[in-house]
Design an enzyme around this catalytic site. Structure first.
Site, PDB file in Angstrom:
ATOM      1  N   SER A 260       0.852  -1.200   0.000  1.00 41.53           N
ATOM      2  CA  SER A 260       0.000   0.000   0.000  1.00 41.53           C
ATOM      3  C   SER A 260       0.879   1.238   0.000  1.00 41.53           C
ATOM      4  O   SER A 260       2.060   1.165   0.334  1.00 41.53           O
ATOM      5  CB  SER A 260      -0.874   0.037   1.258  1.00 41.53           C
ATOM      6  OG  SER A 260      -0.137   0.579   2.354  1.00 41.53           O
ATOM      7  N   ASP A 261       0.332   2.392  -0.346  1.00 44.95           N
ATOM      8  CA  ASP A 261       1.071   3.623  -0.124  1.00 44.95           C
ATOM      9  C   ASP A 261       0.925   4.004   1.360  1.00 44.95           C
ATOM     10  O   ASP A 261       0.171   3.378   2.126  1.00 44.95           O
ATOM     11  CB  ASP A 261       0.603   4.750  -1.060  1.00 44.95           C
ATOM     12  CG  ASP A 261       1.703   5.807  -1.246  1.00 44.95           C
ATOM     13  OD1 ASP A 261       2.655   5.835  -0.430  1.00 44.95           O
ATOM     14  OD2 ASP A 261       1.616   6.623  -2.188  1.00 44.95           O
ATOM     15  N   TYR A 262       1.602   5.040   1.733  1.00 44.62           N
ATOM     16  CA  TYR A 262       1.777   5.445   3.129  1.00 44.62           C
ATOM     17  C   TYR A 262       0.436   5.676   3.830  1.00 44.62           C
ATOM     18  O   TYR A 262      -0.264   6.638   3.526  1.00 44.62           O
ATOM     19  CB  TYR A 262       2.586   6.738   3.115  1.00 44.62           C
ATOM     20  CG  TYR A 262       3.365   7.037   4.369  1.00 44.62           C
ATOM     21  CD1 TYR A 262       4.722   6.789   4.431  1.00 44.62           C
ATOM     22  CD2 TYR A 262       2.746   7.585   5.474  1.00 44.62           C
ATOM     23  CE1 TYR A 262       5.446   7.080   5.562  1.00 44.62           C
ATOM     24  CE2 TYR A 262       3.457   7.877   6.612  1.00 44.62           C
ATOM     25  CZ  TYR A 262       4.810   7.622   6.650  1.00 44.62           C
ATOM     26  OH  TYR A 262       5.521   7.918   7.770  1.00 44.62           O
ATOM     27  N   ALA A 264      -2.292   4.216   3.478  1.00 44.72           N
ATOM     28  CA  ALA A 264      -3.460   4.181   2.593  1.00 44.72           C
ATOM     29  C   ALA A 264      -4.533   3.199   3.052  1.00 44.72           C
ATOM     30  O   ALA A 264      -5.717   3.400   2.761  1.00 44.72           O
ATOM     31  CB  ALA A 264      -3.024   3.860   1.162  1.00 44.72           C
TER      32      ALA A 264
END
Ligand code: NOJ
Length: 718
Positions: A260-262, A264
């Site tokens: 995942s992104d930060y 997210a």
């Protein structure tokens, strides 16, 4: 390592731990930057024991300390995966990706990736969050600096070159680093150009302009992919079943790691598609997101969800196996430090060979936008005024440069003194470049300095931190009173070359009217001053071409060069509005400077474009020959660009579309034939039913640059 046997020995909590990623700062003291809000706090010792991966650490010593600390606490002795954003160099910083796009040079981009790989591996990086290949057509979006181009072809070719170079043949080689391609998908098309905002795109446009670059990087072997923050057509990417299960895992058969992104996963709650953090975990797992970056949502809830049967244990096991497989392929079970070595850090960081590559990259990505006989400067001009907020600036590295990168930047005065020790330099800041800095008190002194000089180099642009993540702008003119500074300085001394440092295409309409010469440097990195001095005095000849067009006005955005035609295209000269056609009343349609544009100190003449046939079948290869000549008195490089137009199809097609490019070097007076091959595959597009097809009919091929096609030839596909 027999990872299946290892998995069978792991407890549920231990398995979940492999899918948890923490910021190194959560359990080791350091000075790193945090790029978003942190998830729920978990005790440091606890994190250290269970986490499978860590992001953002400083150096080899810290990488080893983290690994030692973790291995001592983990009863299974499963090494940590260490990840970092190495986007355009680690210590030796080379130009921002958007600038690298302007080089139109895949081989040079690979050379840059090579120096980044050597430095990153020495630092102890196992995975880099690179390349970022989001197609971006809107300069309001501050992250446009991280992409290579508004054109997917450049993103495909450069992204794939980076992946191949960074990962090498064998990931277990301690000098190789795994790549995480990002941000899947269409993060570069947020409404209003505002970061993290929602994206609405037809499936056809998505497949045509946005998905190909991620796919090209995966085809080149990228081992990880990062879903984007944004909602795409209503569902945030990290929980988007269509994007993740249907396209990524299904159509493309991707079996690597999804991270995942930060934060997210947690952000599914404020997005309003999950009722709780627990629900967010379920949705992300259902969409096949393996690692939860820093939100600690998996840490809190995943084991319970598996225990109650909401998330099948087989789904968890498959995700854990993907992570263990990556660790195994990196050789971490045998060598948990991988390439981390203080000795190699000393050897490779900022070494002369790396600086040389960074300097060449900075030279080849600079774009000469305008030149009324000002550049190159003559060595006879002795007294040079360096004016403007960037005249002595060291922060010329761009948003993703590592903290402290400015300590190593060669400034412009240093670059000039190295090249021309006898030059007399007059330095005057004139004004600031910060948004809202309206201090005019330095303008008089700047104008006086300009008047005293034989020539002026006027440095303007955006501060380094005004582009990048979370840095969208609604106005794209030069911040503060820089335009006024330009007016005063140029009036005082018309022998002025304006040099621009910025991370996005700016609106330079007012500046272009008064500046006799304009050189776009973007953020050139460590070797900024050396590269710029060589360009200004003609030791290097500019050859960059715009990888994204420069708008005349913000209202033109988004502004793809490969726009679709309309039923009422605007006729006649672009500066005259024609009511009831597709135009603006107050601004021409075309950009100030179009995609693919860029001048040189020499002159290239395109003599002819020929096709070896005017009909082709689907099996044929059409051979295109472009002949060009260097008509000037300097050697120079030219990017020969090949554009296609499909004149009539079942769906509306772009008025121009880059399908190939080559960069060639020509000595003064030299003539060269440049050959391209066109196959049926390059004529395909996504039709109304989302099938990737070509259709028989007439096509045009042209060379030149966007909106300025120099010669056009037709052929028919049977
Ligand atoms: C957030 C950014 O969107 C992404 O590009 C980056 O890789 C991560 N933070 C990690 O720093």
């Amino acid at each position: 390592m027999d990872i299946k046997a290892l998995l069978s020995r792991m407890t549920l909590e231990e398995k979940v731990g492999q899918l948890v990623q923490s910021n190194a700062g959560q359990f080791i003291r350091n000075d790193l930057e945090i790029t978003g809000p942190d998830g729920e706090t978990v005790p440091a010792e606890e994190l250290n024991r269970v986490v499978g991966s860590v992001l953002t650490f400083e150096d080899a010593a810290q990488a080893k300390a983290l690994q030692d600390q973790h291995m001592a606490a983990d009863r299974n002795r499963i090494p940590l995966l260490l990840m970092l954003d190495v986007i355009h160099g680690l210590r030796t910083t080379y130009p921002i990706p958007l600038a690298m796009g302007c080089s139109f040079d895949d081989a040079l981009t690979a050379e840059c990736a090579e120096i980044a790989r050597r430095e990153a591996s020495a630092c102890g990086v196992h995975v880099t969050f690179n390349p970022m290949v989001d197609t971006a057509r809107d300069a309001r979006w501050g992250r446009i600096l991280e992409t290579y181009s508004e054109e997917p072809l450049l993103n495909c070719r450069m992204g794939a070159a980076i992946v191949r170079t960074t990962q090498g043949q064998n990931l277990a080689d301690p000098e190789n680093v795994a790549c995480c391609v990002k941000h899947y998908a269409a993060y570069g098309a947020p409404e209003g150009g505002r970061d993290y905002n929602t994206v609405e795109l037809s499936e056809r446009l998505l497949r045509e302009a946005y998905l190909p670059a991620y796919k090209a990087c995966l085809d080149a072997g990228a081992r990880l992919i990062m879903p984007s923050f944004n909602a795409l057509n209503g569902i945030p990417s990290v929980a988007n079943p269509w994007l993740m299960n249907r396209v990524l895992r299904g159509e493309w058969g991707f079996d690597g790691v999804v991270i995942s992104d930060y934060n997210a996963v947690m952000e599914l709650v404020p997005h309003g598609v999950a009722e709780s953090l627990r629900d967010a975990v379920r949705k992300a797992m259902e969409a096949g997101c393996d690692i939860d970056m820093v939100s600690n949502a998996y840490y809190r809830h995943l084991a319970d969800l598996v225990r109650e049967g909401t998330v099948p244990e087989a789904v968890l096991d498959a995700a854990v196996l993907r992570v263990l497989q990556l660790k195994n392929d990196l050789g971490l079970f045998e060598n948990p430090y991988h390439g981390a070595s203080e000795e190699r850090e000393r050897e490779v960081y900022l070494c002369p060979a790396h600086r040389e590559v960074a300097r060449r990259a900075a030279e080849e990505s600079a774009v000469l936008l305008k030149n009324e006989g000002i550049l190159p400067l003559s060595r006879e001009l002795k007294r040079i005024a360096l004016i403007g907020p960037f005249a002595e600036e060291t922060r010329l590295n761009g948003f993703w440069s590592r903290p402290g990168a400015e300590r190593y930047t060669v400034t412009l005065p240093e670059g000039i003194r190295a090249l021309l020790p006898e030059a007399e330099l007059i330095l005057e800041r004139g004004c600031g470049a910060e948004l809202g800095d309206l201090d005019r008190s330095g303008l008089d002194r700047a104008a006086a300095a300009a008047a005293r000089a034989d020539a002026v180099i006027l440095t303007l642009g955006e501060p380094e931190n005004d582009s990048g993540e979370g840095r969208s702008r609604a106005e794209l003119t030069l911040p503060g009173v820089q335009q006024e500074l330009a007016e005063r300085v140029i009036a005082a001394n018309p022998r002025t070359a304006v040099v621009l440092f910025n991370g996005r295409p700016l609106v330079l309409t007012a500046l272009e009217k008064i500046a006799p010469a304009l050189l776009e440097m973007w953020y050139p990195g460590t070797e900024a001053g050396n590269a710029l001095a060589r360009l200004l005095w003609g030791e290097a000849n500019p050859c960059g071409k715009l990888s994204a067009g420069l708008p005349r006005a913000v209202g033109q955005l988004p502004m793809p060069y490969n726009r679709m035609n309309t039923g009422r295209p605007k006729p006649g000269p672009d500066d005259q509005a024609v009511p009831f056609t597709s135009c603006y009343l107050d601004t021409p349609n075309l950009p100030l400077y179009s995609f693919g544009y860029g001048l040189s100190y020499t002159r290239f003449v395109y003599e002819s474009l020929t096709l070896d046939r005017d009909r082709m079948s689907k099996e044929d290869t059409l051979r295109v020959t472009v002949t060009l000549r260097n008509d000037g008195d300097r050697a120079g490089k030219e990017v020969v660009q090949l554009y296609l137009r499909d004149l009539a199809a079942s769906v509306v097609r772009p008025v121009q579309q880059l399908i190939d490019y080559q960069k060639v070097m020509l000595e003064p007076g030299e003539r060269k034939e440049v050959h391209f091959e066109v196959t049926e595959k390059q004529l395909r597009f996504w039709n109304f039913d989302c099938e990737y097809v070509s259709e028989p009919g007439t096509f045009e091929l042209s060379c030149g640059w966007a909106d300025h096609l120099l010669e056009t030839k037709r052929f028919t596909l049977d």
